[in-house]
Design a protein around this motif. Structure first.
Motif, PDB file in Angstrom:
ATOM      1  N   LEU A   5       0.887  -1.365  -0.198  1.00  0.00           N
ATOM      2  CA  LEU A   5      -0.140   0.010  -0.013  1.00  0.00           C
ATOM      3  C   LEU A   5       0.769   1.084  -0.476  1.00  0.00           C
ATOM      4  N   ALA A   6       0.418   2.557  -0.982  1.00  0.00           N
ATOM      5  CA  ALA A   6       1.412   3.599  -1.063  1.00  0.00           C
ATOM      6  C   ALA A   6       0.670   4.639  -1.696  1.00  0.00           C
ATOM      7  N   LYS A   7       1.371   5.118  -0.114  1.00  0.00           N
ATOM      8  CA  LYS A   7       0.404   6.837  -0.601  1.00  0.00           C
ATOM      9  C   LYS A   7       1.486   7.328  -1.665  1.00  0.00           C
ATOM     10  N   LEU A  29      -2.362   0.102  -4.215  1.00  0.00           N
ATOM     11  CA  LEU A  29      -2.686  -1.120  -4.638  1.00  0.00           C
ATOM     12  C   LEU A  29      -1.655  -1.409  -5.592  1.00  0.00           C
ATOM     13  N   ILE A  30      -0.011  -1.449  -4.531  1.00  0.00           N
ATOM     14  CA  ILE A  30       0.995  -1.831  -5.864  1.00  0.00           C
ATOM     15  C   ILE A  30       1.034  -3.172  -5.757  1.00  0.00           C
ATOM     16  N   ASP A  34       9.347  -6.321  -4.334  1.00  0.00           N
ATOM     17  CA  ASP A  34      10.149  -5.710  -2.790  1.00  0.00           C
ATOM     18  C   ASP A  34       9.876  -4.269  -2.679  1.00  0.00           C
ATOM     19  N   GLN A  35      10.276  -3.586  -1.786  1.00  0.00           N
ATOM     20  CA  GLN A  35       9.366  -2.175  -0.863  1.00  0.00           C
ATOM     21  C   GLN A  35      10.188  -1.576  -2.341  1.00  0.00           C
ATOM     22  N   ASP A  36      11.643  -1.926  -3.156  1.00  0.00           N
ATOM     23  CA  ASP A  36      11.859  -0.841  -3.699  1.00  0.00           C
ATOM     24  C   ASP A  36      11.435  -0.464  -5.027  1.00  0.00           C
ATOM     25  N   GLU A  37      10.826  -1.636  -5.425  1.00  0.00           N
ATOM     26  CA  GLU A  37      10.254  -1.651  -6.372  1.00  0.00           C
ATOM     27  C   GLU A  37       9.001  -1.295  -5.844  1.00  0.00           C
ATOM     28  N   ILE A  71       5.370   3.373   2.378  1.00  0.00           N
ATOM     29  CA  ILE A  71       5.136   1.970   1.358  1.00  0.00           C
ATOM     30  C   ILE A  71       4.582   0.805   2.569  1.00  0.00           C
ATOM     31  N   HIS A  72       4.006   0.291   2.697  1.00  0.00           N
ATOM     32  CA  HIS A  72       3.154  -0.607   3.025  1.00  0.00           C
ATOM     33  C   HIS A  72       3.373  -2.104   2.955  1.00  0.00           C
TER      34      HIS A  72
END
Length: 121
Positions: A5-7, A29-30, A34-37, A71-72
């Motif tokens: 979940l990205a803000k 929603l992504i 990984d978190q970097d991508e 980013i969650h």
């Protein structure tokens, strides 16, 4: 692949910008490895969805991408899990409560099964 979940934050600038600063915080929603991508994909969405148009007063309105502020990872999807929370401070609590209740009534009226659930509890 994992879900995140990205803000994504935009600044809304109307006319010459001489107004109270406005920001739109969107939760996206992504799906990423990984978190970097996830951050890069959310940033690309933010950049690509910037917009400029004229409003009804013929003022130029610009939605300027600021950045991705959160980013969650969504490791476990749990029924009823809190995804977002925001505290609102308002001058007129009754008007705000009425607004929320009108929105809820609209949703209930569109979903007859929801009314039955409320009545049975």
């Amino acid at each position: 692949m994992n879900w995140y979940l990205a803000k994504v934050v935009y600044r809304i600038i109307c006319g010459d910008g001489e107004h109270t600063a406005q920001f739109d915080e969107q939760l996206r929603l992504i799906n990423a490895f990984d978190q970097d991508e996830a951050f890069n994909k959310a940033s690309e969405i933010g950049f690509n969805e910037q917009e400029t148009f004229y409003n009804e007063k013929r003022q130029l309105v610009r939605w300027k991408f600021i950045n991705v502020s959160e980013i969650h990872p969504l490791n476990h999807l749990i029924d009823g899990a809190e995804l977002y929370s925001r505290i609102n401070e308002v001058d007129d609590s009754e008007t705000y409560t009425e607004f929320v209740n009108r929105k809820a009534a609209y949703l209930r009226d569109r979903q007859p099964e929801f009314i039955g659930l409320i009545q049975n509890n």
